[in-house]
Write a protein that holds these residues in place. Structure first.
Motif, PDB file in Angstrom:
ATOM      1  N   ARG A   1       0.830  -1.201   0.000  1.00 23.71           N
ATOM      2  CA  ARG A   1       0.000   0.000   0.000  1.00 23.71           C
ATOM      3  C   ARG A   1       0.860   1.244   0.000  1.00 23.71           C
ATOM      4  O   ARG A   1       0.565   2.227  -0.659  1.00 23.71           O
ATOM      5  CB  ARG A   1      -0.927   0.006   1.235  1.00 23.71           C
ATOM      6  CG  ARG A   1      -2.031  -1.005   1.165  1.00 23.71           C
ATOM      7  CD  ARG A   1      -2.761  -1.079   2.483  1.00 23.71           C
ATOM      8  NE  ARG A   1      -1.861  -1.342   3.597  1.00 23.71           N
ATOM      9  CZ  ARG A   1      -1.332  -2.526   3.852  1.00 23.71           C
ATOM     10  NH1 ARG A   1      -1.575  -3.537   3.057  1.00 23.71           N
ATOM     11  NH2 ARG A   1      -0.530  -2.715   4.880  1.00 23.71           N
ATOM     12  N   ARG A   2       1.954   1.211   0.775  1.00 22.75           N
ATOM     13  CA  ARG A   2       2.815   2.390   0.858  1.00 22.75           C
ATOM     14  C   ARG A   2       3.425   2.703  -0.497  1.00 22.75           C
ATOM     15  O   ARG A   2       3.602   3.852  -0.875  1.00 22.75           O
ATOM     16  CB  ARG A   2       3.911   2.174   1.910  1.00 22.75           C
ATOM     17  CG  ARG A   2       4.703   3.430   2.185  1.00 22.75           C
ATOM     18  CD  ARG A   2       5.722   3.189   3.280  1.00 22.75           C
ATOM     19  NE  ARG A   2       5.081   2.882   4.543  1.00 22.75           N
ATOM     20  CZ  ARG A   2       4.558   3.796   5.340  1.00 22.75           C
ATOM     21  NH1 ARG A   2       4.573   5.059   4.999  1.00 22.75           N
ATOM     22  NH2 ARG A   2       4.000   3.425   6.478  1.00 22.75           N
ATOM     23  N   TYR A   3       3.768   1.670  -1.251  1.00 24.58           N
ATOM     24  CA  TYR A   3       4.315   1.906  -2.584  1.00 24.58           C
ATOM     25  C   TYR A   3       3.278   2.591  -3.468  1.00 24.58           C
ATOM     26  O   TYR A   3       3.596   3.499  -4.225  1.00 24.58           O
ATOM     27  CB  TYR A   3       4.756   0.575  -3.218  1.00 24.58           C
ATOM     28  CG  TYR A   3       6.116   0.137  -2.762  1.00 24.58           C
ATOM     29  CD1 TYR A   3       7.244   0.393  -3.520  1.00 24.58           C
ATOM     30  CD2 TYR A   3       6.276  -0.508  -1.542  1.00 24.58           C
ATOM     31  CE1 TYR A   3       8.505   0.016  -3.086  1.00 24.58           C
ATOM     32  CE2 TYR A   3       7.534  -0.888  -1.103  1.00 24.58           C
ATOM     33  CZ  TYR A   3       8.643  -0.633  -1.881  1.00 24.58           C
ATOM     34  OH  TYR A   3       9.882  -0.994  -1.445  1.00 24.58           O
ATOM     35  N   ILE A   4       2.045   2.157  -3.391  1.00 24.74           N
ATOM     36  CA  ILE A   4       0.997   2.768  -4.197  1.00 24.74           C
ATOM     37  C   ILE A   4       0.755   4.201  -3.749  1.00 24.74           C
ATOM     38  O   ILE A   4       0.674   5.114  -4.563  1.00 24.74           O
ATOM     39  CB  ILE A   4      -0.307   1.949  -4.109  1.00 24.74           C
ATOM     40  CG1 ILE A   4      -0.102   0.569  -4.759  1.00 24.74           C
ATOM     41  CG2 ILE A   4      -1.449   2.670  -4.811  1.00 24.74           C
ATOM     42  CD1 ILE A   4      -1.295  -0.328  -4.659  1.00 24.74           C
TER      43      ILE A   4
ATOM     44  N   VAL B   1      -3.011   0.842   7.510  1.00 25.77           N
ATOM     45  CA  VAL B   1      -3.720  -0.431   7.360  1.00 25.77           C
ATOM     46  C   VAL B   1      -2.714  -1.543   7.095  1.00 25.77           C
ATOM     47  O   VAL B   1      -1.838  -1.420   6.241  1.00 25.77           O
ATOM     48  CB  VAL B   1      -4.744  -0.357   6.207  1.00 25.77           C
ATOM     49  CG1 VAL B   1      -5.358  -1.731   5.948  1.00 25.77           C
ATOM     50  CG2 VAL B   1      -5.821   0.661   6.529  1.00 25.77           C
ATOM     51  N   LYS B   2      -2.819  -2.632   7.821  1.00 26.07           N
ATOM     52  CA  LYS B   2      -1.892  -3.755   7.649  1.00 26.07           C
ATOM     53  C   LYS B   2      -2.658  -5.039   7.394  1.00 26.07           C
ATOM     54  O   LYS B   2      -3.784  -5.212   7.856  1.00 26.07           O
ATOM     55  CB  LYS B   2      -1.007  -3.920   8.890  1.00 26.07           C
ATOM     56  CG  LYS B   2      -0.114  -2.727   9.177  1.00 26.07           C
ATOM     57  CD  LYS B   2       0.843  -3.038  10.308  1.00 26.07           C
ATOM     58  CE  LYS B   2       1.660  -1.808  10.701  1.00 26.07           C
ATOM     59  NZ  LYS B   2       2.364  -1.194   9.582  1.00 26.07           N
ATOM     60  N   THR B   3      -2.023  -5.932   6.642  1.00 25.23           N
ATOM     61  CA  THR B   3      -2.603  -7.262   6.410  1.00 25.23           C
ATOM     62  C   THR B   3      -1.907  -8.304   7.272  1.00 25.23           C
ATOM     63  O   THR B   3      -2.299  -9.466   7.285  1.00 25.23           O
ATOM     64  CB  THR B   3      -2.466  -7.648   4.929  1.00 25.23           C
ATOM     65  OG1 THR B   3      -1.102  -7.492   4.510  1.00 25.23           O
ATOM     66  CG2 THR B   3      -3.349  -6.760   4.059  1.00 25.23           C
ATOM     67  N   ASN B   4      -0.847  -7.881   7.987  1.00 30.15           N
ATOM     68  CA  ASN B   4      -0.120  -8.739   8.919  1.00 30.15           C
ATOM     69  C   ASN B   4       0.426  -9.994   8.254  1.00 30.15           C
ATOM     70  O   ASN B   4       0.322 -11.107   8.784  1.00 30.15           O
ATOM     71  CB  ASN B   4      -1.020  -9.112  10.109  1.00 30.15           C
ATOM     72  CG  ASN B   4      -1.434  -7.896  10.918  1.00 30.15           C
ATOM     73  OD1 ASN B   4      -0.607  -7.054  11.254  1.00 30.15           O
ATOM     74  ND2 ASN B   4      -2.724  -7.791  11.215  1.00 30.15           N
TER      75      ASN B   4
END
Length: 301
Positions: free
Chosen positions: A2-5, A234-237
């Motif tokens: 997500r951070r890359y996006i 937000v994390k998917t862990n």
């Protein structure tokens, strides 16, 4: 992922009111003239600048502009050759040899959905079959956004627009990073194996990532940095979450390096800084770092 996006598509000391802006005025701490900091989104059209409070006034007052990279440099033939080389897998390695059948099938399905053709097409394979996973990842992110907004012109982004306006006004354009540093950020910080993991995270979660992209776009056009920060958290862990080292290489470490340059740049001339919005937010974001350094940071109106 997500951070890359969030960052390509460009985080505690600030109130909701401050975070409801994209453009900030920097003053005090010995500055004779104020400078400005704009959070950009790399897929935002130049026309959106008209909707940012204070944008044209700040551009008019600033004596120079500074971005992550000087955009015109990326169009030079020698730079394009260097960029293309950095996007390629090592000699003797192809995507077909790097990915197993299940992974290739998933990648081809993703390409088919976004591009209308996949690596079984000889023309597509000739262009993409030897790209490294990080380069494929960036291609997919771009295609995802273009699917969201097919009218977007990649040459008409807001980052380039800031620098174009500065040059039209015969103002200097500076950059925080060299071409080599920018290429290293994109392609030199991860092993091929880690690049592969992140590529498959995107491919196998395309619908989820498309939804994240939609929310990022909505947050940016609403000028809501709080929402962008929320999306970053937000994390998917699982292995798809960025590591601490990756966060540092992509965002926080770069912020710290830029902060070693910003004070001198602002002292020399009033400057209009334009960097990805993800660099502004959070305790290690530029807004917080500037405030901690003694500058007055306030939203433009």
């Amino acid at each position: 992922m997500r951070r890359y996006i969030i960052t390509l598509l460009a985080l505690v000391a600030f109130s909701l009111t401050i975070h409801g802006q994209l453009l900030y005025k920097i003053s005090g701490n010995g500055l004779k003239k104020p400078s400005y900091l704009l959070g950009t989104y790399h897929f935002a059209a130049s026309s959106f600048a008209d909707s940012i409070p204070g944008f044209h006034k700040a551009m008019g007052e600033a004596e120079q502009a500074c971005g992550e990279i000087e955009m015109d440099l990326m169009k030079r033939p020698e730079v394009l050759v260097k960029l293309q080389k950095a996007m390629m897998l090592p000699d003797g390695v192809t995507l077909a040899s790097l990915l197993n059948k299940e992974e290739m099938d998933a990648l081809n399905m993703s390409l088919k959905n976004l591009l209308g053709a996949d690596l079984t097409n000889p023309m597509v394979n000739a262009q993409m079959g030897k790209m490294n996973p990080a380069a494929i990842n960036l291609q997919l992110v771009s295609l995802m956004y273009l699917k969201h907004d097919p009218t977007f012109n990649l040459d008409d982004g807001i980052d380039a627009y800031v620098q174009t306006l500065a040059k039209k006004g015969k103002k200097p354009v500076l950059s925080f990073e060299t071409v080599d540093e920018q290429i290293d950020v994109l392609f030199g910080k991860q092993t091929i194996e880690r690049q592969k993991v992140l590529l498959m995270c995107l491919v196998n979660n395309q619908e989820y990532m498309m939804n994240i992209t939609d929310h990022i776009v909505a947050a940016y056009y609403s000028q809501d940095l709080n929402k962008i920060e929320e999306l970053e958290d937000v994390k998917t862990n699982d292995q798809c979450d960025p590591t601490e080292e990756e966060n540092d290489a992509l965002v926080y470490g770069r912020n710290a390096k830029w902060m070693t340059k910003i004070p001198d740049i602002m002292k020399s001339k009033s400057t209009f800084f334009a960097v990805g919005a993800a660099h502004l937010v959070g305790e290690k974001g530029l807004l917080s770092l500037l405030s901690k350094a003694g500058y007055k940071v306030e939203p433009c109106k």
